[in-house]
Design a protein around this motif. Structure first.
Motif, mmCIF file in Angstrom:
data_model
loop_
_atom_site.group_PDB
_atom_site.id
_atom_site.type_symbol
_atom_site.label_atom_id
_atom_site.label_comp_id
_atom_site.label_asym_id
_atom_site.label_seq_id
_atom_site.Cartn_x
_atom_site.Cartn_y
_atom_site.Cartn_z
ATOM 1 N N HIS A 60 0.828 -1.212 0.000
ATOM 2 C CA HIS A 60 0.000 0.000 0.000
ATOM 3 C C HIS A 60 0.862 1.262 0.000
ATOM 4 C CE1 HIS A 60 -3.152 2.851 1.059
ATOM 5 N NE2 HIS A 60 -2.459 3.206 2.126
ATOM 6 N N GLU A 69 -4.108 -0.508 -3.202
ATOM 7 C CA GLU A 69 -4.792 0.445 -2.340
ATOM 8 C C GLU A 69 -5.508 -0.315 -1.230
ATOM 9 O OE1 GLU A 69 -8.224 3.951 -2.540
ATOM 10 O OE2 GLU A 69 -7.489 2.978 -4.380
ATOM 11 N N VAL A 70 -5.154 -0.014 0.004
ATOM 12 C CA VAL A 70 -5.727 -0.692 1.167
ATOM 13 C C VAL A 70 -6.441 0.336 2.027
ATOM 14 C CG1 VAL A 70 -5.234 -2.001 3.268
ATOM 15 C CG2 VAL A 70 -3.981 -2.509 1.164
ATOM 16 N N GLU A 71 -7.710 0.081 2.320
ATOM 17 C CA GLU A 71 -8.472 0.974 3.187
ATOM 18 C C GLU A 71 -8.166 0.645 4.641
ATOM 19 O OE1 GLU A 71 -13.130 2.223 3.973
ATOM 20 O OE2 GLU A 71 -12.490 1.393 2.040
ATOM 21 N N PRO A 72 -7.816 1.629 5.459
ATOM 22 C CA PRO A 72 -7.428 1.344 6.843
ATOM 23 C C PRO A 72 -8.589 0.817 7.674
ATOM 24 C CG PRO A 72 -7.637 3.702 6.492
ATOM 25 C CD PRO A 72 -7.762 3.062 5.142
ATOM 26 N N THR A 92 -11.225 0.611 10.581
ATOM 27 C CA THR A 92 -11.990 1.554 11.395
ATOM 28 C C THR A 92 -12.850 0.755 12.369
ATOM 29 O OG1 THR A 92 -13.831 1.618 9.815
ATOM 30 C CG2 THR A 92 -12.055 3.229 9.512
ATOM 31 N N ILE A 110 -15.758 -0.893 10.493
ATOM 32 C CA ILE A 110 -15.370 -2.110 9.783
ATOM 33 C C ILE A 110 -15.110 -3.250 10.767
ATOM 34 C CG2 ILE A 110 -13.570 -3.133 8.334
ATOM 35 C CD1 ILE A 110 -13.256 -0.451 6.962
ATOM 36 N N LEU A 134 -15.603 -3.212 0.071
ATOM 37 C CA LEU A 134 -14.157 -2.999 0.054
ATOM 38 C C LEU A 134 -13.554 -3.752 -1.119
ATOM 39 C CD1 LEU A 134 -13.334 -3.584 3.853
ATOM 40 C CD2 LEU A 134 -13.594 -1.381 2.710
ATOM 41 N N ASN A 135 -12.394 -3.296 -1.586
ATOM 42 C CA ASN A 135 -11.701 -4.076 -2.604
ATOM 43 C C ASN A 135 -11.064 -5.308 -1.954
ATOM 44 O OD1 ASN A 135 -9.151 -3.320 -1.460
ATOM 45 N ND2 ASN A 135 -9.155 -1.445 -2.675
ATOM 46 N N SER A 174 -8.183 -4.623 0.610
ATOM 47 C CA SER A 174 -8.646 -4.087 1.887
ATOM 48 C C SER A 174 -9.348 -5.157 2.707
ATOM 49 C CB SER A 174 -9.595 -2.911 1.658
ATOM 50 O OG SER A 174 -8.955 -1.880 0.930
ATOM 51 N N ARG A 175 -10.115 -6.003 2.031
ATOM 52 C CA ARG A 175 -10.812 -7.076 2.740
ATOM 53 C C ARG A 175 -9.817 -8.044 3.361
ATOM 54 N NH1 ARG A 175 -13.513 -9.200 -1.393
ATOM 55 N NH2 ARG A 175 -14.839 -7.361 -1.404
ATOM 56 N N ASN A 201 -7.998 -6.280 6.394
ATOM 57 C CA ASN A 201 -8.802 -6.137 7.602
ATOM 58 C C ASN A 201 -9.065 -7.478 8.277
ATOM 59 O OD1 ASN A 201 -9.759 -3.186 7.967
ATOM 60 N ND2 ASN A 201 -10.004 -3.522 5.780
#
Length: 383
Positions: A104, A110-113, A115, A118, A228-229, A232-233, A236
């Motif tokens: 990332h 791209e990785v969503e942090p 939260t 989530i 999520l992509n 990201s999945r 997490n």
């Protein structure tokens, strides 16, 4: 009728009036040639595109087979020489999380942090995911790899029933039904001839089946709640699984068992442990690729080929495998698995609907009010 008038050309030859002059005739020929060349170039581009797609799909299949067929074998070898399954899982979760963070921050993915929202929604999925991997590791710790392959091959039998009851799918067709019957008979035959059967191993086999079905049912609703992509999945789920692995490691007192003589902390085993961490992430990526490139049936066939390769490698590298009778039972299970196909949705595009669960039961038994529709004759009937 149209009258043809003969005219004398510049060279003295007679030609028809409706015949194009020589320069224009040549231009027409050139235009035809250009159009022909355009068709040829288009055909060449299509052929190149088809060749590229075929080569890409073949490469994805080879990568998926190379990683998938060896990951189970590597995990079996690691947990045999280092019988600390929770420690192994913790290392794999941590390695996957760190590699995804590195990718990332280097701009590769791209990785969503993570939260709190989530984490709250993903908690049921993470618990079933960890239970699935934990049970699989324990099965490989107490039983041969063939036992793990057998119990893993049983999951379509339970999935088909649960998908019919809860996820809006139809019952399997006759070919898939026969395949499921063959899998059940093969599994029963394997259990009967299993020379390494133990109560503890089969208890974890039961936990594996429950966790696999639960994870499959929970995953769909969880993914729909938080879009999520894939990266990201995976990030997490792995980062949320680390505390579970740590807690289970402390409960099993694996930290106190690190220095036991039964653990072989050699260069070979540490190398295999690192390889299992890398292959775990590689398997996630390869699974995403192959699901995009192939149909569900083709993925099932490739996964069965992975089991064949895993069994072949496991049979030749050491003597920690089942008997020849058990091997034949496993082969029957894997062959039957090739012919299984997931049933289609009862209503195209419509999966889970609360009012449609357990369609084999009357709606009133489940507390639902029957729907009423108007028939062609004007009368009203209950659905």
């Amino acid at each position: 009728r149209r009258r043809r008038v003969l005219q004398q050309g510049p060279s003295g030859h007679l030609r028809s009036a409706d015949e194009a002059p020589a320069p224009y005739a040549k231009m027409s020929d050139g235009k035809a040639k250009v159009e022909g060349m355009g068709d040829t170039n288009e055909d060449s581009n299509n052929a190149a595109t088809y060749l590229w797609k075929s080569t890409r799909v073949l490469g994805i299949i080879l990568v998926y087979c190379a990683i998938g067929s060896q990951l189970s074998v590597v995990n079996k070898v690691v947990v045999t020489f280092i019988p600390l399954p929770n420690f192994i899982l913790f290392c794999q979760f941590t390695a996957t999380t760190l590699m995804l963070l590195l990718a990332h921050y280097t701009g590769m993915v791209e990785v969503e942090p993570l939260t709190w929202r989530i984490a709250g929604i993903y908690t049921p999925l993470v618990i079933t995911f960890f239970a699935l991997l934990y049970a699989g590791m324990e099965v490989m710790k107490y039983a041969p790899l063939e036992t793990f392959i057998t119990v893993k091959s049983m999951t379509p039998v339970l999935f088909s029933a649960c998908e019919y009851l809860f996820l809006g799918r139809a019952l399997p067709n006759w070919k898939s039904s026969l395949a499921l019957v063959g899998i059940v008979f093969g599994a029963a035959a394997y259990v009967k001839v299993d020379a390494y059967a133990s109560v503890k191993a089969y208890m974890f086999c039961g936990l594996f089946l429950v966790a696999a079905v639960s994870e499959g049912l929970v995953a769909k609703t969880t993914i729909e709640k938080v879009p999520l992509n894939n990266w990201s999945r995976s990030y997490n789920i792995n980062i949320l699984s680390m505390p579970l692995a740590m807690a289970q490691m402390l409960l099993a007192e694996e930290m106190l068992q690190m220095g036991d003589e039964k653990n072989e902390w050699s260069t070979k085993t540490i190398t295999l442990l690192v390889a299992s961490c890398v292959m775990g992430l590689g398997m996630s990526v390869a699974t995403m690729w192959i699901r995009e490139a192939l149909s569900a049936t083709s993925v099932s066939v490739v996964a069965t080929c992975n089991k064949f390769i895993s069994e072949l490698v496991n049979w030749f590298i050491w003597n920690k495998h089942t008997t020849s009778d058990g091997l034949w039972a496993v082969l029957v299970i894997m062959v039957c698995g090739i012919f299984y196909e997931q049933a289609p949705l009862r209503v195209p595009g419509q999966s889970y609907v609360r009012e449609e669960i357990c369609p084999c039961l009357p709606r009133s038994w489940l507390g639902f009010t029957p729907k009423v529709r108007k028939t062609d004759g004007g009368a009203y009937g209950a659905i």
